[in-house]
Design a protein around this motif. Structure first.
Motif, PDB file in Angstrom:
ATOM      1  N   ALA A   1      11.823   4.404   4.797  1.00 24.41           N
ATOM      2  CA  ALA A   1      11.836   5.534   5.730  1.00 24.41           C
ATOM      3  C   ALA A   1      11.322   4.938   7.392  1.00 24.41           C
ATOM      4  O   ALA A   1      11.639   5.189   8.508  1.00 24.41           O
ATOM      5  CB  ALA A   1      10.796   6.900   5.254  1.00 24.41           C
ATOM      6  N   ILE A   2      10.105   4.147   6.846  1.00 27.14           N
ATOM      7  CA  ILE A   2       9.052   3.476   8.434  1.00 27.14           C
ATOM      8  C   ILE A   2      10.146   2.686   8.954  1.00 27.14           C
ATOM      9  O   ILE A   2       9.918   3.071   9.659  1.00 27.14           O
ATOM     10  CB  ILE A   2       7.770   3.185   7.549  1.00 27.14           C
ATOM     11  CG1 ILE A   2       7.524   3.890   7.334  1.00 27.14           C
ATOM     12  CG2 ILE A   2       7.374   2.037   9.170  1.00 27.14           C
ATOM     13  CD1 ILE A   2       5.977   3.536   6.268  1.00 27.14           C
TER      14      ILE A   2
ATOM     15  N   ARG B   1       0.259  -4.558   7.369  1.00 27.99           N
ATOM     16  CA  ARG B   1      -0.670  -3.506   8.063  1.00 27.99           C
ATOM     17  C   ARG B   1       0.254  -2.385   7.053  1.00 27.99           C
ATOM     18  O   ARG B   1      -0.053  -0.894   6.763  1.00 27.99           O
ATOM     19  CB  ARG B   1      -0.143  -2.116   8.980  1.00 27.99           C
ATOM     20  CG  ARG B   1      -1.635  -2.782  10.194  1.00 27.99           C
ATOM     21  CD  ARG B   1      -1.002  -2.205  11.301  1.00 27.99           C
ATOM     22  NE  ARG B   1      -1.648  -2.641  12.903  1.00 27.99           N
ATOM     23  CZ  ARG B   1      -3.386  -2.496  12.580  1.00 27.99           C
ATOM     24  NH1 ARG B   1      -3.578  -2.030  11.992  1.00 27.99           N
ATOM     25  NH2 ARG B   1      -3.768  -2.835  13.667  1.00 27.99           N
ATOM     26  N   LEU B   2       1.484  -2.548   5.719  1.00 27.84           N
ATOM     27  CA  LEU B   2       1.792  -2.447   4.489  1.00 27.84           C
ATOM     28  C   LEU B   2       1.047  -2.324   3.184  1.00 27.84           C
ATOM     29  O   LEU B   2       1.421  -1.959   2.405  1.00 27.84           O
ATOM     30  CB  LEU B   2       3.122  -1.929   4.484  1.00 27.84           C
ATOM     31  CG  LEU B   2       4.050  -1.591   6.148  1.00 27.84           C
ATOM     32  CD1 LEU B   2       5.143  -0.783   5.937  1.00 27.84           C
ATOM     33  CD2 LEU B   2       3.400   0.253   6.414  1.00 27.84           C
TER      34      LEU B   2
ATOM     35  N   ARG C   1       1.752  11.070   2.471  1.00 30.04           N
ATOM     36  CA  ARG C   1       2.314   9.798   3.551  1.00 30.04           C
ATOM     37  C   ARG C   1       2.156  10.037   4.457  1.00 30.04           C
ATOM     38  O   ARG C   1       1.264   8.592   5.055  1.00 30.04           O
ATOM     39  CB  ARG C   1       4.074   9.168   3.374  1.00 30.04           C
ATOM     40  CG  ARG C   1       4.655   9.277   2.560  1.00 30.04           C
ATOM     41  CD  ARG C   1       5.905   9.350   2.555  1.00 30.04           C
ATOM     42  NE  ARG C   1       6.335   9.312   0.470  1.00 30.04           N
ATOM     43  CZ  ARG C   1       8.151   9.289   0.056  1.00 30.04           C
ATOM     44  NH1 ARG C   1       8.754   8.793   1.314  1.00 30.04           N
ATOM     45  NH2 ARG C   1       8.344   8.526  -0.706  1.00 30.04           N
TER      46      ARG C   1
ATOM     47  N   ARG D   1      -3.382   3.626   9.154  1.00 28.36           N
ATOM     48  CA  ARG D   1      -3.288   2.212   9.315  1.00 28.36           C
ATOM     49  C   ARG D   1      -2.967   1.625  10.753  1.00 28.36           C
ATOM     50  O   ARG D   1      -1.858   0.767  10.996  1.00 28.36           O
ATOM     51  CB  ARG D   1      -2.219   1.934   8.182  1.00 28.36           C
ATOM     52  CG  ARG D   1      -2.789   2.176   6.684  1.00 28.36           C
ATOM     53  CD  ARG D   1      -1.450   1.893   5.934  1.00 28.36           C
ATOM     54  NE  ARG D   1      -2.784   1.692   4.673  1.00 28.36           N
ATOM     55  CZ  ARG D   1      -2.737   0.418   3.701  1.00 28.36           C
ATOM     56  NH1 ARG D   1      -3.080  -0.667   4.439  1.00 28.36           N
ATOM     57  NH2 ARG D   1      -3.547   0.292   3.119  1.00 28.36           N
ATOM     58  N   LEU D   2      -2.189   2.723  11.460  1.00 26.72           N
ATOM     59  CA  LEU D   2      -2.169   2.893  13.002  1.00 26.72           C
ATOM     60  C   LEU D   2      -3.204   3.326  13.643  1.00 26.72           C
ATOM     61  O   LEU D   2      -2.870   2.498  14.347  1.00 26.72           O
ATOM     62  CB  LEU D   2      -1.240   3.642  12.971  1.00 26.72           C
ATOM     63  CG  LEU D   2       0.336   4.352  12.465  1.00 26.72           C
ATOM     64  CD1 LEU D   2       0.609   5.159  12.519  1.00 26.72           C
ATOM     65  CD2 LEU D   2       1.296   2.877  11.614  1.00 26.72           C
TER      66      LEU D   2
ATOM     67  N   ALA E   1       1.303  -1.623  -0.035  1.00 24.23           N
ATOM     68  CA  ALA E   1       0.044  -0.255   0.015  1.00 24.23           C
ATOM     69  C   ALA E   1       1.000   1.350  -0.058  1.00 24.23           C
ATOM     70  O   ALA E   1       0.371   2.366  -0.323  1.00 24.23           O
ATOM     71  CB  ALA E   1      -1.215   0.029   1.227  1.00 24.23           C
ATOM     72  N   VAL E   2       1.991   0.929   0.120  1.00 26.62           N
ATOM     73  CA  VAL E   2       3.602   2.072   0.529  1.00 26.62           C
ATOM     74  C   VAL E   2       4.195   2.255  -1.033  1.00 26.62           C
ATOM     75  O   VAL E   2       4.853   0.967  -0.872  1.00 26.62           O
ATOM     76  CB  VAL E   2       3.810   2.767   1.465  1.00 26.62           C
ATOM     77  CG1 VAL E   2       2.708   2.476   2.415  1.00 26.62           C
ATOM     78  CG2 VAL E   2       4.726   0.806   2.140  1.00 26.62           C
TER      79      VAL E   2
ATOM     80  N   ILE F   1       9.476   8.511   8.191  1.00 31.48           N
ATOM     81  CA  ILE F   1       8.864   9.480   7.219  1.00 31.48           C
ATOM     82  C   ILE F   1       9.353  10.764   6.927  1.00 31.48           C
ATOM     83  O   ILE F   1       9.683  11.351   5.697  1.00 31.48           O
ATOM     84  CB  ILE F   1       7.375   9.421   7.851  1.00 31.48           C
ATOM     85  CG1 ILE F   1       7.031   7.812   7.061  1.00 31.48           C
ATOM     86  CG2 ILE F   1       6.856  10.864   5.916  1.00 31.48           C
ATOM     87  CD1 ILE F   1       5.061   7.846   7.067  1.00 31.48           C
TER      88      ILE F   1
ATOM     89  N   MET G   1       4.129  -4.310  11.768  1.00 31.66           N
ATOM     90  CA  MET G   1       4.196  -3.156  11.194  1.00 31.66           C
ATOM     91  C   MET G   1       3.928  -3.764   9.500  1.00 31.66           C
ATOM     92  O   MET G   1       2.578  -3.078   8.944  1.00 31.66           O
ATOM     93  CB  MET G   1       4.777  -2.844  10.937  1.00 31.66           C
ATOM     94  CG  MET G   1       4.730  -0.797  11.531  1.00 31.66           C
ATOM     95  SD  MET G   1       3.537  -0.143  11.628  1.00 31.66           S
ATOM     96  CE  MET G   1       3.379   0.498  10.454  1.00 31.66           C
TER      97      MET G   1
ATOM     98  N   ASP H   1       9.927   4.132  -1.308  1.00 33.53           N
ATOM     99  CA  ASP H   1      10.276   4.880   0.221  1.00 33.53           C
ATOM    100  C   ASP H   1       9.700   5.504   0.936  1.00 33.53           C
ATOM    101  O   ASP H   1      10.944   5.210   2.315  1.00 33.53           O
ATOM    102  CB  ASP H   1      10.783   6.995  -1.125  1.00 33.53           C
ATOM    103  CG  ASP H   1      11.511   6.903  -1.831  1.00 33.53           C
ATOM    104  OD1 ASP H   1      12.662   6.404  -1.598  1.00 33.53           O
ATOM    105  OD2 ASP H   1      11.393   7.074  -3.277  1.00 33.53           O
ATOM    106  N   THR H   2       8.933   5.008   1.290  1.00 30.81           N
ATOM    107  CA  THR H   2       8.257   5.158   2.391  1.00 30.81           C
ATOM    108  C   THR H   2       7.976   3.724   3.191  1.00 30.81           C
ATOM    109  O   THR H   2       8.603   4.115   4.711  1.00 30.81           O
ATOM    110  CB  THR H   2       6.188   5.547   2.161  1.00 30.81           C
ATOM    111  OG1 THR H   2       6.271   6.203   1.086  1.00 30.81           O
ATOM    112  CG2 THR H   2       5.357   5.803   3.369  1.00 30.81           C
TER     113      THR H   2
ATOM    114  N   LEU I   1      -1.957   8.857   4.624  1.00 29.69           N
ATOM    115  CA  LEU I   1      -2.075   7.177   4.271  1.00 29.69           C
ATOM    116  C   LEU I   1      -1.693   6.476   5.620  1.00 29.69           C
ATOM    117  O   LEU I   1      -2.673   5.661   5.700  1.00 29.69           O
ATOM    118  CB  LEU I   1      -0.537   6.925   3.027  1.00 29.69           C
ATOM    119  CG  LEU I   1      -0.628   5.749   2.492  1.00 29.69           C
ATOM    120  CD1 LEU I   1      -2.166   5.042   1.727  1.00 29.69           C
ATOM    121  CD2 LEU I   1       0.594   5.063   1.773  1.00 29.69           C
ATOM    122  N   MET I   2      -0.717   6.872   6.108  1.00 30.22           N
ATOM    123  CA  MET I   2      -0.391   6.290   7.592  1.00 30.22           C
ATOM    124  C   MET I   2      -1.399   6.183   8.400  1.00 30.22           C
ATOM    125  O   MET I   2      -1.456   4.864   9.421  1.00 30.22           O
ATOM    126  CB  MET I   2       1.114   7.010   7.939  1.00 30.22           C
ATOM    127  CG  MET I   2       2.377   5.915   6.825  1.00 30.22           C
ATOM    128  SD  MET I   2       1.758   4.118   6.253  1.00 30.22           S
ATOM    129  CE  MET I   2       1.815   3.649   8.551  1.00 30.22           C
TER     130      MET I   2
END
Lengths: 212, 212
Positions: free
Chosen positions: A171-172, A205-206, B198, B205-206, A163-164, B176, A202, A167-168, B201-202
């Motif tokens: 980064a996470i 969830r991605l 970003r 999902r958290l 879903a990301v 991020i 995580m 890059d994202t 989007l997150m």
DNA sequence: CGATTTCCTTGACAGTTGTCAAGCTCCGGC
DNA sequence: GCCGGAGCTTGACAACTGTCAAGGAAATCG
């Protein structure tokens, strides 16, 4: 600082190869010293003192300080990516991808925390010292690609889609991992368990998860 | 380096207050220089040169270099937390929380990228120089708490509950955001849009999302 | 107004830094 | 076996660092 004073022995092989090998040897030693003291506190003399050579040698094998540290960064890259390469090939289920990824991260957290700290240090220094930038961003991209391969494979084996962006995702996980490295170096405990928990939480969830 | 050479004017008020104000003034100037050059490349003389005073003053107002930088870090904290304080009070819907959070982050990305880079720098230096550690980790905790308040409020107004701990949420958004700061300082474009995308989007999902 | 404290500048110190050149040692080829 | 050059050490350099002390200027207070 563990100054290892062994006998300097001349290596065999043609001149060009010997030169390259000494460069690597010196850079490896420098990597060790840098990872203990950090960029700001490491001098060429200190690096030489922790190697088997005197400080003049460094200018025989490296043009200047930037040249040396750049070569250190390149050396780090080789060691770094190696540990994560097998994951996508070896795993046959989504759970296995996750297991192998967590395992590799755990190993890095446990054994290479100092080198990792140095990587964060040099990455930041590259924002001030443009000479490092191209080498650093090369490594950065390869790390991002690694994370992306892992996540993509995980999604694929889950019959799903990330879903990301790469890059994202990078980064996470970089955020999660670097925070744990920092806590570990500040004397934190039981961080391997936290690492496993957070990464495993995580990953699902991605993924898109069927929703638009 | 923009050396601003204005006339030094003595401020009013009782001695103790004047002393504290000069300290702040010098630290603010130091913050500026540090954020341009980075910790490793900033000397006390450079700091003084970019202020209205000569280099001797620094030792009149600060015991040593660590004392000065520590005071800089404390000053940064005040400026930093301020920008995010109103979010949880002001917002009345989940979408509003998200909007205000994105807005605050965007402003920091746009206007305080250099200071942010310095924060990442000093945070890392604290892993090598234990003298900074307590002040740095104080700020780190207050940032984590800020993120946690925002996420909690977002969850609450969504009729849901966070799926991750405060540490994890902070690590994720720190990852991020710091990556975007780094890209911006490397000459990247259109990063405010990426930031918004970003973060938005997150957030959902958290949350637990009804599932166990 | 004179004296004293506060504030700031200047110059110096010892140590460290990156860099480089002169010269030593010792291997490899003739 | 000897000679050239590769490989390494040593010592030096100029510049820079954090720190501090001596002293001047300026404001405050009696």
């Amino acid at each position: 600082m563990t100054p290892v004073v062994t006998k300097v022995e001349r290596v065999a092989g043609p001149v060009g190869v010997r030169f390259a090998e000494r460069r690597d040897e010196l850079a490896r030693s420098a990597l060790q010293t840098l990872s203990e003291l950090g960029y700001a506190r490491t001098s060429l003399r200190e690096i030489a003192q922790n190697s088997d050579f005197s400080h003049g040698v460094l200018h025989y094998y490296f043009a200047d300080k930037v040249d040396l540290i750049t070569h250190c960064v390149r050396l780090y890259k080789n060691r770094c990516v190696l540990r994560y390469d097998h994951i996508t090939d070896q795993a046959t289920t989504a759970g296995e991808v996750l297991d192998l990824f967590v395992e590799a991260l755990t190993l890095t957290l446990r054994e290479d925390a100092l080198i990792q700290r140095l990587w964060y240090d040099l990455r930041l220094q590259s924002l001030f010292e443009p000479s490092f930038r191209s080498d650093v961003s090369l490594i950065d991209r390869s790390l991002r690609d690694m994370v992306w391969r892992v996540l993509s494979r995980y999604a694929e084996l889950s019959g799903d889609v990330p879903a990301v962006s790469g890059d994202t995702a990078y980064a996470i996980f970089d955020g999660i991992f670097s925070h744990l490295i920092m806590r570990q170096l500040s004397g934190g405990e039981d961080l391997e368990r936290l690492l496993s928990r957070r990464v495993r939480l995580m990953f699902p969830r991605l993924l898109k998860g069927g929703e638009a």
